[in-house]
Design a protein around this motif. Structure first.
Motif, PDB file in Angstrom:
ATOM      1  N   MET A 137     -49.072 -69.613  60.092  1.00  0.00           N
ATOM      2  CA  MET A 137     -47.887 -68.805  59.813  1.00  0.00           C
ATOM      3  C   MET A 137     -47.724 -67.542  60.660  1.00  0.00           C
ATOM      4  O   MET A 137     -46.605 -67.241  61.072  1.00  0.00           O
ATOM      5  N   PHE A 157     -46.105 -68.570  63.870  1.00  0.00           N
ATOM      6  CA  PHE A 157     -44.743 -69.099  63.698  1.00  0.00           C
ATOM      7  C   PHE A 157     -43.782 -67.969  63.341  1.00  0.00           C
ATOM      8  O   PHE A 157     -42.654 -67.919  63.844  1.00  0.00           O
ATOM      9  N   GLY A 171     -38.799 -75.954  63.283  1.00  0.00           N
ATOM     10  CA  GLY A 171     -38.593 -75.528  61.888  1.00  0.00           C
ATOM     11  C   GLY A 171     -37.964 -76.626  61.051  1.00  0.00           C
ATOM     12  O   GLY A 171     -38.333 -76.836  59.897  1.00  0.00           O
ATOM     13  N   CYS A 207     -40.639 -79.015  60.077  1.00  0.00           N
ATOM     14  CA  CYS A 207     -41.421 -78.485  58.935  1.00  0.00           C
ATOM     15  C   CYS A 207     -40.699 -78.846  57.641  1.00  0.00           C
ATOM     16  O   CYS A 207     -41.297 -79.408  56.709  1.00  0.00           O
ATOM     17  N   LYS A 208     -39.412 -78.507  57.631  1.00  0.00           N
ATOM     18  CA  LYS A 208     -38.634 -78.660  56.401  1.00  0.00           C
ATOM     19  C   LYS A 208     -38.479 -80.128  56.014  1.00  0.00           C
ATOM     20  O   LYS A 208     -38.599 -80.475  54.830  1.00  0.00           O
ATOM     21  N   HIS A 237     -41.561 -81.269  54.313  1.00  0.00           N
ATOM     22  CA  HIS A 237     -41.692 -80.665  52.985  1.00  0.00           C
ATOM     23  C   HIS A 237     -40.739 -81.317  51.992  1.00  0.00           C
ATOM     24  O   HIS A 237     -41.111 -81.560  50.833  1.00  0.00           O
TER      25      HIS A 237
HETATM   26  C1  ASC Z   1     -41.538 -71.372  57.834  1.00  0.00           C
HETATM   27  C2  ASC Z   1     -42.250 -72.070  56.835  1.00  0.00           C
HETATM   28  C3  ASC Z   1     -41.821 -73.326  56.837  1.00  0.00           C
HETATM   29  C4  ASC Z   1     -40.807 -73.510  57.873  1.00  0.00           C
HETATM   30  C5  ASC Z   1     -39.531 -74.052  57.367  1.00  0.00           C
HETATM   31  C6  ASC Z   1     -38.472 -74.059  58.420  1.00  0.00           C
HETATM   32  O1  ASC Z   1     -41.679 -70.213  58.138  1.00  0.00           O
HETATM   33  O2  ASC Z   1     -43.190 -71.609  56.033  1.00  0.00           O
HETATM   34  O3  ASC Z   1     -42.232 -74.293  56.075  1.00  0.00           O
HETATM   35  O4  ASC Z   1     -40.638 -72.210  58.438  1.00  0.00           O
HETATM   36  O5  ASC Z   1     -39.073 -73.280  56.295  1.00  0.00           O
HETATM   37  O6  ASC Z   1     -37.291 -74.604  57.909  1.00  0.00           O
END
Ligand code: ASC
Length: 153
Positions: free
Chosen positions: A45, A48, A139, A142-143, A146
């Protein structure tokens, strides 16, 4: 007195609701693999976030600083994936889909690593417009993972 009891009860309910709202609270069992994943994800983190501030213009874009962060991130971002084995002691925030659909998970992982590699290449080129696009794609990756594979937060 009953007033104190009422206050304590409301407090306990509020605490429970807050844990539920935050997801991944104390009620989620975290085995050693999940703890190792969390540690490795958290370690990514600072770099990033540092890149994010420069991309969003919250901090000035410093070419060398960005290059260093992107190169470090390219390595750090591989580490969590060394710890995605199922854990009898609890899988933390990882959803069963990780192991029920291993091909989908691997595809999402590969897509993420590819996006991070593109970001690093853009960073080393020093082209901020290219970097912005690549950072956004990383990013989004990442999303996307998730949304499908992590317990909702
Ligand atoms: C971040 C974080 C994520 C990604 C995501 C980007 O800082 O913790 O999981 O960016 O949110 O969309």
């Amino acid at each position: 007195t009953s007033n104190i009891k009422t206050t304590l009860t409301i407090g306990a309910i509020a605490a429970t609701l807050m844990l539920a709202a935050c997801g991944g609270g104390a009620d989620v069992a975290k085995g050693p693999n999940s703890e190792a994943r969390t540690t490795a994800f958290k370690a990514m983190m600072p770099n990033f976030s540092s890149m994010g501030k420069m991309v969003k213009g919250e901090e000035p874009y410093e070419v060398e600083k960005f290059k260093t962060a992107a190169a470090a991130f390219a390595e750090e971002s591989k580490k969590p994936f060394e710890h995605f084995q199922q854990d009898a002691e609890g899988n933390g925030d990882a959803l069963p889909a990780v192991w029920e659909r291993p091909d989908d998970f691997k595809a999402a992982e590969d897509k993420f690593h590819a996006a991070v590699a593109v970001l690093n290449t853009a960073a080393q080129s020093g082209n901020l417009e290219e970097i912005k696009v690549a950072y956004g794609d990383a990013g989004a990756s990442c999303k996307a993972c998730h949304d499908t594979f992590r317990r909702p937060k």
